[in-house]
Design an enzyme around this catalytic site. Structure first.
Site, PDB file in Angstrom:
ATOM      1  N   GLU A 108      -0.442 -10.371   3.569  1.00  0.00           N
ATOM      2  CA  GLU A 108      -0.226  -9.487   4.728  1.00  0.00           C
ATOM      3  C   GLU A 108      -0.536 -10.227   6.030  1.00  0.00           C
ATOM      4  O   GLU A 108       0.171 -10.070   7.027  1.00  0.00           O
ATOM      5  CB  GLU A 108      -1.113  -8.242   4.616  1.00  0.00           C
ATOM      6  CG  GLU A 108      -0.642  -7.293   3.534  1.00  0.00           C
ATOM      7  CD  GLU A 108      -1.604  -6.137   3.284  1.00  0.00           C
ATOM      8  OE1 GLU A 108      -1.148  -5.141   2.731  1.00  0.00           O
ATOM      9  OE2 GLU A 108      -2.780  -6.235   3.641  1.00  0.00           O
ATOM     10  N   LYS A 144      -7.376   7.426   9.236  1.00  0.00           N
ATOM     11  CA  LYS A 144      -7.679   5.990   9.359  1.00  0.00           C
ATOM     12  C   LYS A 144      -8.181   5.603  10.756  1.00  0.00           C
ATOM     13  O   LYS A 144      -8.585   4.468  10.975  1.00  0.00           O
ATOM     14  CB  LYS A 144      -6.410   5.157   9.068  1.00  0.00           C
ATOM     15  CG  LYS A 144      -5.698   5.478   7.770  1.00  0.00           C
ATOM     16  CD  LYS A 144      -6.406   4.869   6.594  1.00  0.00           C
ATOM     17  CE  LYS A 144      -5.710   5.068   5.276  1.00  0.00           C
ATOM     18  NZ  LYS A 144      -4.501   4.328   5.095  1.00  0.00           N
ATOM     19  N   GLY A 157       0.841  -1.200   0.000  1.00  0.00           N
ATOM     20  CA  GLY A 157       0.000   0.000   0.000  1.00  0.00           C
ATOM     21  C   GLY A 157       0.873   1.245   0.000  1.00  0.00           C
ATOM     22  O   GLY A 157       2.103   1.173   0.114  1.00  0.00           O
ATOM     23  N   SER A 158       0.219   2.401  -0.089  1.00  0.00           N
ATOM     24  CA  SER A 158       0.972   3.644  -0.273  1.00  0.00           C
ATOM     25  C   SER A 158       1.790   4.046   0.958  1.00  0.00           C
ATOM     26  O   SER A 158       2.870   4.616   0.831  1.00  0.00           O
ATOM     27  CB  SER A 158       0.020   4.767  -0.677  1.00  0.00           C
ATOM     28  OG  SER A 158      -0.997   4.938   0.293  1.00  0.00           O
ATOM     29  N   THR A 159       1.283   3.759   2.167  1.00  0.00           N
ATOM     30  CA  THR A 159       2.038   4.145   3.371  1.00  0.00           C
ATOM     31  C   THR A 159       3.242   3.212   3.559  1.00  0.00           C
ATOM     32  O   THR A 159       4.359   3.670   3.855  1.00  0.00           O
ATOM     33  CB  THR A 159       1.128   4.116   4.618  1.00  0.00           C
ATOM     34  OG1 THR A 159      -0.152   4.613   4.266  1.00  0.00           O
ATOM     35  CG2 THR A 159       1.708   4.952   5.748  1.00  0.00           C
ATOM     36  N   GLY A 189      -6.390  -4.513   3.712  1.00  0.00           N
ATOM     37  CA  GLY A 189      -6.605  -5.282   2.492  1.00  0.00           C
ATOM     38  C   GLY A 189      -7.229  -4.525   1.352  1.00  0.00           C
ATOM     39  O   GLY A 189      -7.455  -5.105   0.293  1.00  0.00           O
TER      40      GLY A 189
HETATM   41  C1  A5P Z   1      -2.977  -3.464   1.302  1.00  0.00           C
HETATM   42  O1  A5P Z   1      -3.646  -4.647   0.942  1.00  0.00           O
HETATM   43  C2  A5P Z   1      -3.606  -2.859   2.478  1.00  0.00           C
HETATM   44  O2  A5P Z   1      -3.810  -3.669   3.574  1.00  0.00           O
HETATM   45  C3  A5P Z   1      -2.953  -1.560   2.872  1.00  0.00           C
HETATM   46  O3  A5P Z   1      -2.046  -1.727   3.911  1.00  0.00           O
HETATM   47  C4  A5P Z   1      -4.037  -0.642   3.289  1.00  0.00           C
HETATM   48  O4  A5P Z   1      -5.002  -0.693   2.246  1.00  0.00           O
HETATM   49  C5  A5P Z   1      -3.559   0.780   3.490  1.00  0.00           C
HETATM   50  O5  A5P Z   1      -3.193   1.311   2.261  1.00  0.00           O
HETATM   51  P1  A5P Z   1      -2.632   2.788   2.134  1.00  0.00           P
HETATM   52  O6  A5P Z   1      -1.396   2.859   2.944  1.00  0.00           O
HETATM   53  O7  A5P Z   1      -2.383   2.919   0.646  1.00  0.00           O
HETATM   54  O8  A5P Z   1      -3.699   3.710   2.613  1.00  0.00           O
END
Ligand code: A5P
Length: 237
Positions: free
Chosen positions: A115, A133, A37-39, A107
């Site tokens: 994950e 979040k 994911g982006s973070t 997810g």
């Molecule tokens: C990936 O499958 C996810 O679990 C990410 O960790 C979650 O969606 C957070 O994503 P961002 O960091 O992009 O908000």
């Protein structure tokens, strides 16, 4: 439109600040779970900078093909579960975080199965997120993603419906379902705010054809949140 862009940019700065704080927790010798994911992407960037500048000796286990590609491009040494079955510390993002219990929904990036396997093999799991979040109740902002094997998905979808969810298949485009790294479909199950996430997780655990779900209960040991007041760290209470 412009306002939405400014908000997204600010959110990215908060994500990056949390991710950079998490990268400071990594020590030489660790096996590190690399989230998706982006973070988590900001975390992998920050970790690679430490590997390059400080000669930090770590091995990473990525949670998705995308993270693996990023880590390889940034020259982070990687290992596999064939070589190593315990991870010292995993850093990953989340879609929702409930403070106190540090329970999560994850997810929405489409990588929940890997994950969760990585989280379950980790001694510690640090979540990096921006303040948008944080929720009072899981399910307030997002649905619960459920990874479903392709065979018989129609039957599995009915079973998910019977559990009170409104399952919607994740699509890439019209008529084209999203397929995970493991070759499965994802159903976004909208329950609304959950009264009892443990009970929901228990039911989802027993749906034949569902491989895993995005309720991560009891996995996170620390949450690092970036926001308008800087970076805050939350431990499990
Ligand atoms: C990936 O499958 C996810 O679990 C990410 O960790 C979650 O969606 C957070 O994503 P961002 O960091 O992009 O908000």
């Amino acid at each position: 439109m412009i306002e939405a862009k400014i908000v997204a940019e600010q959110q990215n700065q908060w994500k990056q600040a949390a991710a950079e704080a998490a990268a400071k927790l990594i020590e030489s010798g660790m096996v590190v779970g690399l989230g998706s994911g982006s973070t988590a992407k900001f975390f992998v960037d920050a970790l690679s900078a430490r590997v390059a500048s400080e000669g930090l000796k770590i091995s990473g286990i990525p949670t998705s093909g995308a993270t693996e590609a990023q880590a390889r491009a940034l020259k982070i040494p990687l290992t596999t579960f064939a070589e190593c079955q315990q991870i010292d510390l995993t850093v990953d993002g989340a879609d929702e975080v409930k403070l106190g219990s540090l329970d999560l929904i994850k997810g929405h990036g489409g990588a929940l199965l890997r994950e969760k396997i990585v989280a379950s093999a980790s001694k510690r799991m640090v979540i990096v997120a921006d303040e948008t979040k944080i929720v009072e109740r899981l399910g307030l902002l997002v649905s619960v993603p459920v990874e479903v094997v392709q065979y018989g998905w129609e039957v599995t979808q009915l079973k998910l419906k019977s559990l009170g969810a409104r399952p919607k298949m994740r699509m890439i485009s019209e008529g084209k379902p999203y397929v995970t790294d493991g070759g499965n479909y994802i159903f976004h199950c909208n329950y609304g705010p959950l009264n009892d996430p443990k009970e929901t997780a228990h039911h989802l655990d027993h749906v034949v054809g569902a491989v895993e779900h995005g309720l991560f209960l009891g996995f996170a040991t620390k949450v690092i949140v970036g926001g308008r007041d800087g970076v805050k760290v939350y431990e499990k209470s």
